[in-house]
Design a protein around this motif. Structure first.
Motif, PDB file in Angstrom:
ATOM      1  N   ASP A  69       0.843  -1.191   0.000  1.00  0.00           N
ATOM      2  CA  ASP A  69       0.000   0.000   0.000  1.00  0.00           C
ATOM      3  C   ASP A  69       0.883   1.248   0.000  1.00  0.00           C
ATOM      4  OD1 ASP A  69      -1.833   1.989   0.306  1.00  0.00           O
ATOM      5  OD2 ASP A  69      -2.564   1.359   2.275  1.00  0.00           O
ATOM      6  N   PRO A  70       1.049   1.899  -1.150  1.00  0.00           N
ATOM      7  CA  PRO A  70       1.912   3.088  -1.208  1.00  0.00           C
ATOM      8  C   PRO A  70       1.432   4.229  -0.326  1.00  0.00           C
ATOM      9  CG  PRO A  70       1.427   2.254  -3.410  1.00  0.00           C
ATOM     10  CD  PRO A  70       0.507   1.543  -2.460  1.00  0.00           C
ATOM     11  N   THR A  71       0.136   4.229   0.040  1.00  0.00           N
ATOM     12  CA  THR A  71      -0.387   5.319   0.860  1.00  0.00           C
ATOM     13  C   THR A  71      -0.180   5.087   2.349  1.00  0.00           C
ATOM     14  OG1 THR A  71      -2.611   4.328   1.027  1.00  0.00           O
ATOM     15  CG2 THR A  71      -2.161   5.736  -0.878  1.00  0.00           C
ATOM     16  N   ASP A  72       0.273   3.891   2.732  1.00  0.00           N
ATOM     17  CA  ASP A  72       0.523   3.611   4.139  1.00  0.00           C
ATOM     18  C   ASP A  72       1.664   4.500   4.632  1.00  0.00           C
ATOM     19  OD1 ASP A  72       2.284   1.927   6.225  1.00  0.00           O
ATOM     20  OD2 ASP A  72       0.181   1.372   6.447  1.00  0.00           O
ATOM     21  N   PRO A  73       1.516   5.159   5.795  1.00  0.00           N
ATOM     22  CA  PRO A  73       2.573   6.059   6.285  1.00  0.00           C
ATOM     23  C   PRO A  73       3.936   5.389   6.403  1.00  0.00           C
ATOM     24  CG  PRO A  73       0.563   6.376   7.546  1.00  0.00           C
ATOM     25  CD  PRO A  73       0.324   5.179   6.667  1.00  0.00           C
ATOM     26  N   THR A  75       5.103   2.946   4.577  1.00  0.00           N
ATOM     27  CA  THR A  75       5.637   2.758   3.231  1.00  0.00           C
ATOM     28  C   THR A  75       6.135   4.079   2.659  1.00  0.00           C
ATOM     29  OG1 THR A  75       4.114   0.923   2.845  1.00  0.00           O
ATOM     30  CG2 THR A  75       5.113   1.943   0.912  1.00  0.00           C
ATOM     31  N   SER A  76       5.321   5.110   2.765  1.00  0.00           N
ATOM     32  CA  SER A  76       5.736   6.410   2.234  1.00  0.00           C
ATOM     33  C   SER A  76       6.955   6.932   2.979  1.00  0.00           C
ATOM     34  CB  SER A  76       4.583   7.416   2.330  1.00  0.00           C
ATOM     35  OG  SER A  76       4.156   7.584   3.675  1.00  0.00           O
ATOM     36  N   GLY A  77       7.032   6.645   4.279  1.00  0.00           N
ATOM     37  CA  GLY A  77       8.202   7.062   5.048  1.00  0.00           C
ATOM     38  C   GLY A  77       9.474   6.424   4.536  1.00  0.00           C
ATOM     39  N   ARG A  78       9.413   5.145   4.199  1.00  0.00           N
ATOM     40  CA  ARG A  78      10.577   4.448   3.642  1.00  0.00           C
ATOM     41  C   ARG A  78      11.010   5.080   2.323  1.00  0.00           C
ATOM     42  NH1 ARG A  78      10.822  -1.122   5.699  1.00  0.00           N
ATOM     43  NH2 ARG A  78       9.046  -1.512   7.059  1.00  0.00           N
ATOM     44  N   VAL A  79      10.035   5.350   1.464  1.00  0.00           N
ATOM     45  CA  VAL A  79      10.348   5.892   0.139  1.00  0.00           C
ATOM     46  C   VAL A  79      10.970   7.283   0.258  1.00  0.00           C
ATOM     47  CG1 VAL A  79       9.365   6.630  -2.061  1.00  0.00           C
ATOM     48  CG2 VAL A  79       8.561   4.518  -0.982  1.00  0.00           C
ATOM     49  N   VAL A  80      10.388   8.131   1.100  1.00  0.00           N
ATOM     50  CA  VAL A  80      10.924   9.480   1.284  1.00  0.00           C
ATOM     51  C   VAL A  80      12.327   9.414   1.878  1.00  0.00           C
ATOM     52  CG1 VAL A  80      10.638  11.658   2.527  1.00  0.00           C
ATOM     53  CG2 VAL A  80       8.649  10.544   1.506  1.00  0.00           C
ATOM     54  N   ALA A  81      12.527   8.524   2.848  1.00  0.00           N
ATOM     55  CA  ALA A  81      13.836   8.393   3.488  1.00  0.00           C
ATOM     56  C   ALA A  81      14.897   7.960   2.487  1.00  0.00           C
ATOM     57  CB  ALA A  81      13.751   7.393   4.641  1.00  0.00           C
ATOM     58  N   LEU A  82      14.572   6.978   1.662  1.00  0.00           N
ATOM     59  CA  LEU A  82      15.543   6.509   0.666  1.00  0.00           C
ATOM     60  C   LEU A  82      15.822   7.599  -0.363  1.00  0.00           C
ATOM     61  CD1 LEU A  82      17.250   4.116  -0.291  1.00  0.00           C
ATOM     62  CD2 LEU A  82      15.351   3.461  -1.774  1.00  0.00           C
ATOM     63  N   THR A  83      14.800   8.357  -0.722  1.00  0.00           N
ATOM     64  CA  THR A  83      14.998   9.459  -1.670  1.00  0.00           C
ATOM     65  C   THR A  83      15.912  10.523  -1.067  1.00  0.00           C
ATOM     66  OG1 THR A  83      12.773   9.058  -2.554  1.00  0.00           O
ATOM     67  CG2 THR A  83      13.819  11.145  -3.127  1.00  0.00           C
ATOM     68  N   LEU A  84      15.768  10.768   0.228  1.00  0.00           N
ATOM     69  CA  LEU A  84      16.632  11.751   0.890  1.00  0.00           C
ATOM     70  C   LEU A  84      18.101  11.356   0.782  1.00  0.00           C
ATOM     71  CD1 LEU A  84      17.254  14.151   2.814  1.00  0.00           C
ATOM     72  CD2 LEU A  84      16.896  12.548   4.710  1.00  0.00           C
ATOM     73  N   VAL A  85      18.426  10.100   1.101  1.00  0.00           N
ATOM     74  CA  VAL A  85      19.840   9.706   1.113  1.00  0.00           C
ATOM     75  C   VAL A  85      20.420   9.612  -0.294  1.00  0.00           C
ATOM     76  CG1 VAL A  85      19.610   8.499   3.308  1.00  0.00           C
ATOM     77  CG2 VAL A  85      19.310   7.234   1.188  1.00  0.00           C
ATOM     78  N   GLY A 180       2.682  16.543   5.148  1.00  0.00           N
ATOM     79  CA  GLY A 180       2.085  15.355   5.740  1.00  0.00           C
ATOM     80  C   GLY A 180       2.970  14.133   5.714  1.00  0.00           C
ATOM     81  N   PHE A 181       4.032  14.160   4.908  1.00  0.00           N
ATOM     82  CA  PHE A 181       4.893  12.987   4.790  1.00  0.00           C
ATOM     83  C   PHE A 181       6.182  13.107   5.602  1.00  0.00           C
ATOM     84  CE2 PHE A 181       2.275  12.718   0.973  1.00  0.00           C
ATOM     85  CZ  PHE A 181       1.917  11.381   0.987  1.00  0.00           C
ATOM     86  N   GLN A 182       6.456  14.273   6.160  1.00  0.00           N
ATOM     87  CA  GLN A 182       7.735  14.478   6.830  1.00  0.00           C
ATOM     88  C   GLN A 182       7.861  13.681   8.127  1.00  0.00           C
ATOM     89  OE1 GLN A 182       5.582  16.935   6.089  1.00  0.00           O
ATOM     90  NE2 GLN A 182       4.954  17.913   7.995  1.00  0.00           N
TER      91      GLN A 182
END
Length: 305
Positions: A69-73, A75-85, A180-182
């Protein structure tokens, strides 16, 4: 001679009886006693659940144990974190004012003894988030300049601690994200890296404190200010939360237990391990339980002797 008729299975015969019984139940009067009616209703719900379970067991098609579920917090947290690094590092001393809120990571590459394990590694000493001015903001301008302000606030604190730290030894990564994703991204980053300056790690916390007054409140000096004196409001406090030698010992033990990541390749490998643990490729059937799918053979070049 006429061919023999195929005899129905025992379950088919029972199903025919059940249909007849269901019709009779539907036509029957339940009575007027509320307690009796409730008891009947609960009994029918229990039987319905049992029948549903029987139906599931007759279904031979594999069922996934979970759905991505891409909308699960989380899951989205993982994606944002990986994008940051994956973002480019910038000198913390040279962050201009810009619009946007989001997440960030601060890296140390200096010679302060207790942090020696972090030098040359792609492992943050601190991660954080900056929430937007307007929680309903849908673009960077509406979010305000919170992310750049937070980074420069940390840079100011580090400059104040000039006897132990040099601002030129610090780099940062940052990512402006949709409102909302931070929070979920920050949570994942903290859990993933366990940075020694984050309060959640409970070691050398206090970088993010905002000027406690020793005159208005009884405050002990944070471990960060104990290790890195220089902020005037913190130096006015005479008592430490922890002794310096205790902090140094805890830092060493923590970095030995949680070895810093050397580069993006190690980080991505750990990230893929985390994603694999979601069991997105695991299946089961109600009748037979878990079912393992055959894995594809590794390419010949990957085989180990």
């Amino acid at each position: 001679m006429a061919a023999n008729k195929k005899q129905p299975s025992p379950l088919a015969s029972l199903l025919a009886e059940l249909r007849t019984l269901t019709d009779r139940i539907a036509a029957a009067e339940a009575g007027e006693d509320p307690r009796a009616v409730k008891k009947l209703r609960l009994g029918l719900e229990q039987v319905t659940a049992q029948l549903k379970n029987v139906t599931h067991k007759l279904d031979p098609v594999l069922r996934p144990e979970s759905i991505f579920d891409p909308t699960d917090p989380n899951t989205s947290g993982r994606v944002v974190a990986l994008t940051l690094v994956a973002q480019t590092k910038h000198p913390l001393s040279k962050i201009p004012e810009f619009y946007g809120a989001g997440v960030y990571a601060i890296y140390y590459r200096g010679n302060f003894g207790p942090y020696a394990s972090l030098k040359g590694m792609d492992h943050p000493i601190y991660v954080g988030k900056a929430d937007p001015d307007n929680q309903a903001a849908k673009d960077a301008v509406s979010q305000g300049t919170k992310l750049s302000a937070r980074l420069n606030e940390h840079a100011k604190s580090i400059r104040s601690a000039g006897t132990t730290l040099d601002i030129n030894d610090f780099d940062c990564r940052f990512l402006i994200v949709q409102t909302g994703f931070q929070k979920s991204a920050e949570d994942y980053l903290i859990n993933f890296f366990k940075p020694i300056w984050n309060s959640e790690t409970k070691i050398c916390f206090g970088l993010g404190k905002h000027g406690d007054s020793s005159e208005t409140r009884v405050n002990k000096r944070s471990p960060w200010d104990t290790m890195h004196p220089g902020r005037k409001w913190a130096d006015a406090t005479t008592e430490n939360q922890k002794a310096p030698e205790t902090i140094v010992e805890q830092i060493g033990a923590h970095l030995a237990k949680h070895r810093p990541y050397a580069d993006i390749h190690e980080i991505f490998e750990r990230f893929t391990e985390d994603m694999h643990q979601l069991n997105l490729d695991h299946f089961y059937t109600p009748a037979h339980g878990s079912v393992e799918l055959e894995e594809a053979a590794a390419p010949a070049g990957d085989a180990t002797s």
